[in-house]
Design a protein around this motif. Structure first.
Motif, PDB file in Angstrom:
ATOM      1  N   SER A 205       0.819  -1.214   0.000  1.00  0.00           N
ATOM      2  CA  SER A 205       0.000   0.000   0.000  1.00  0.00           C
ATOM      3  C   SER A 205       0.853   1.264   0.000  1.00  0.00           C
ATOM      4  O   SER A 205       1.825   1.369   0.752  1.00  0.00           O
ATOM      5  CB  SER A 205      -0.914   0.018   1.223  1.00  0.00           C
ATOM      6  N   ARG A 330      -3.759  -4.041   7.422  1.00  0.00           N
ATOM      7  CA  ARG A 330      -5.101  -4.105   6.842  1.00  0.00           C
ATOM      8  C   ARG A 330      -6.153  -4.343   7.927  1.00  0.00           C
ATOM      9  O   ARG A 330      -7.262  -3.790   7.868  1.00  0.00           O
ATOM     10  CB  ARG A 330      -5.161  -5.220   5.807  1.00  0.00           C
ATOM     11  N   ILE A 394      -6.319   1.102   3.940  1.00  0.00           N
ATOM     12  CA  ILE A 394      -5.875  -0.071   3.183  1.00  0.00           C
ATOM     13  C   ILE A 394      -7.067  -0.913   2.738  1.00  0.00           C
ATOM     14  O   ILE A 394      -7.094  -1.433   1.611  1.00  0.00           O
ATOM     15  CB  ILE A 394      -4.885  -0.902   4.017  1.00  0.00           C
ATOM     16  N   ARG A 395      -8.070  -1.035   3.602  1.00  0.00           N
ATOM     17  CA  ARG A 395      -9.257  -1.817   3.229  1.00  0.00           C
ATOM     18  C   ARG A 395     -10.034  -1.163   2.094  1.00  0.00           C
ATOM     19  O   ARG A 395     -10.837  -1.822   1.420  1.00  0.00           O
ATOM     20  CB  ARG A 395     -10.154  -2.033   4.446  1.00  0.00           C
TER      21      ARG A 395
END
Length: 423
Positions: A205, A330, A394-395
């Protein structure tokens, strides 16, 4: 597109490629994954056609990681040359069976770069860590984090030096199997034989490590490639009962790392947990932790899918592999990295810089007291808030979807280029 994915190493090297393969297949592309036979079950369980690679690569990797001393590791490494040469032939056989027009490969899959040249196919390097030269940070496999602009960029020459270690096997493969001219022993693995740059997809990420401003367009950060397996895993009743019996525990596990000193390491961890007053879940992995007796505040199991386990933890403590790092972040969990080698110190540094974990605690200086201090800092309200916010960002990414879009774009450009050149 007909896409051949190739990778080998530990589970962390294979699992992201399975995730990518599933998205490629869902988008209507023909895909196969070439990886050691030890992972064939995982590949096929997710509905991905498997392309054979001998398990000797995986077995020797495991043996090296389990080796109790560096001398034993060096002895085992002497057998890598012949195994690597056989693996190159496995990649070639897979290519002839799949007949791909696109190769997507981990840097450890040494044959794909040369086979793509032979077949005139699109190729993309795919990695969970950045290998494209930049002035912003050194190559992540070196234990330095700030060398200054030009030294940062110069540090990437180590990739060519590392490539020299395998040059005998790869040149033998190029000449005898593919009928191609040999390359310089110090050829840049990030460039094709014609000097053009290989496109690269980096599966982590940008919220953890922003894309450098001086990167070429061929290098892109996609977000993590997560293989969710929670719905395919049934947790043991004892684990369920432990989790329900108190506050969320701290996760501690070192995956495939650390067979040497496993007893001492486990003892330090148990003492650190006791010093913090926290509960903990420990995973043994390939032998990185060995415990004879457990206190009631600690539960041990061999392994569990990160997407099931990590959201149920208060914090995660691990070796700092790229996959484990991204999985913990995450889940929105503070992260304590205890690195062994390779790129693990780099990710530990990035986690600390991002405010989602304390300074890394290297294995060579791991003590119960230092680990306890790190866990307490990870559980502080400030770090917890930063980790939760990072997890939410991140999700919101879809790394495999972005990767497939970029693969499609690169293949379109490649075909257009060859058409224009009359190839």
């Amino acid at each position: 597109m007909r896409v051949l994915l190739s990778t080998y190493g530990t589970r962390g090297d294979v699992q992201p490629f399975v995730a990518l393969a599933k998205t490629l297949k869902a988008r209507g592309h023909v895909v196969a994954l070439c990886t050691p036979t030890g992972f064939r079950g995982m590949v096929e369980r997710h509905g991905i056609p498997y392309a054979h690679m001998d398990n000797a690569v995986l077995e020797l990797t495991e043996a090296v990681l389990r080796a109790p001393t560096r001398a034993e590791q060096r002895r085992l490494f002497k057998g890598f040359g012949a195994i690597i040469r056989a693996g190159l032939e496995d990649e070639w056989r897979a290519a002839r069976e799949v007949e791909p027009d696109v190769f997507v490969y981990h840097s450890k899959a040494l044959g794909s770069h040369h086979i793509a040249e032979k077949l005139g196919a699109t190729e993309l390097l795919a990695m969970p860590l950045p290998l494209t030269r930049t002035r912003e940070f050194p190559v992540p496999i070196l234990p330095f984090f700030r060398l200054g602009g030009w030294l940062n960029a110069l540090s990437y020459r180590v990739l060519s030096l590392a490539n020299a270690f395998w040059a005998g096997a790869t040149n033998d493969f190029r000449v005898k199997t593919l009928g191609l001219a040999p390359l310089s022993r110090f050829a840049d693995p990030m460039r094709r034989a014609d000097g053009s740059e290989v496109s690269a997809l980096y599966a982590y990420s940008e919220h953890l490590l922003p894309r450098p401003a001086d990167w070429p367009a061929q290098a892109q950060v996609t977000g993590g490639w997560f293989l969710d397996e929670a719905d395919q895993w049934t947790p043991p009743n004892e684990l369920q009962a432990f989790l329900a019996g108190g506050a969320p525990p701290v996760y501690v596990g070192f995956g495939s790392m650390g067979a040497a000193h496993a007893d001492a390491r486990a003892s330090a961890i148990l003492k650190a947990v006791a010093l913090t007053g926290e509960r903990a879940v420990l995973t043994t992995g390939w032998g990185g932790l060995k415990v004879q007796a457990l206190p009631p505040e600690v539960f041990m199991l061999e392994s569990a899918p990160h997407d099931w386990l990590f959201p149920r933890m208060s914090a995660v403590v691990h070796h700092g592999g790229a996959g484990s790092t991204m999985a913990g972040l995450r889940a929105g969990k503070p992260t304590v990295i205890c690195p062994f080698l390779g790129d693990q110190p780099f990710w530990g540094h990035r986690v600390h810089q991002a405010g989602v974990g304390p300074r890394p605690v290297p294995q060579k200086s791991l003590t119960a007291e230092r680990l306890a201090v790190a866990i307490r800092e990870a559980l502080s309200p400030r770090v917890q808030a930063h980790a939760a916010a990072m997890g939410e960002r991140i999700r919101g990414e879809d790394g495999t979807e972005r990767a497939v879009h970029l693969i499609e774009q690169e293949h379109s450009r490649w075909r257009h280029r060859h058409k224009r050149l009359g190839a």
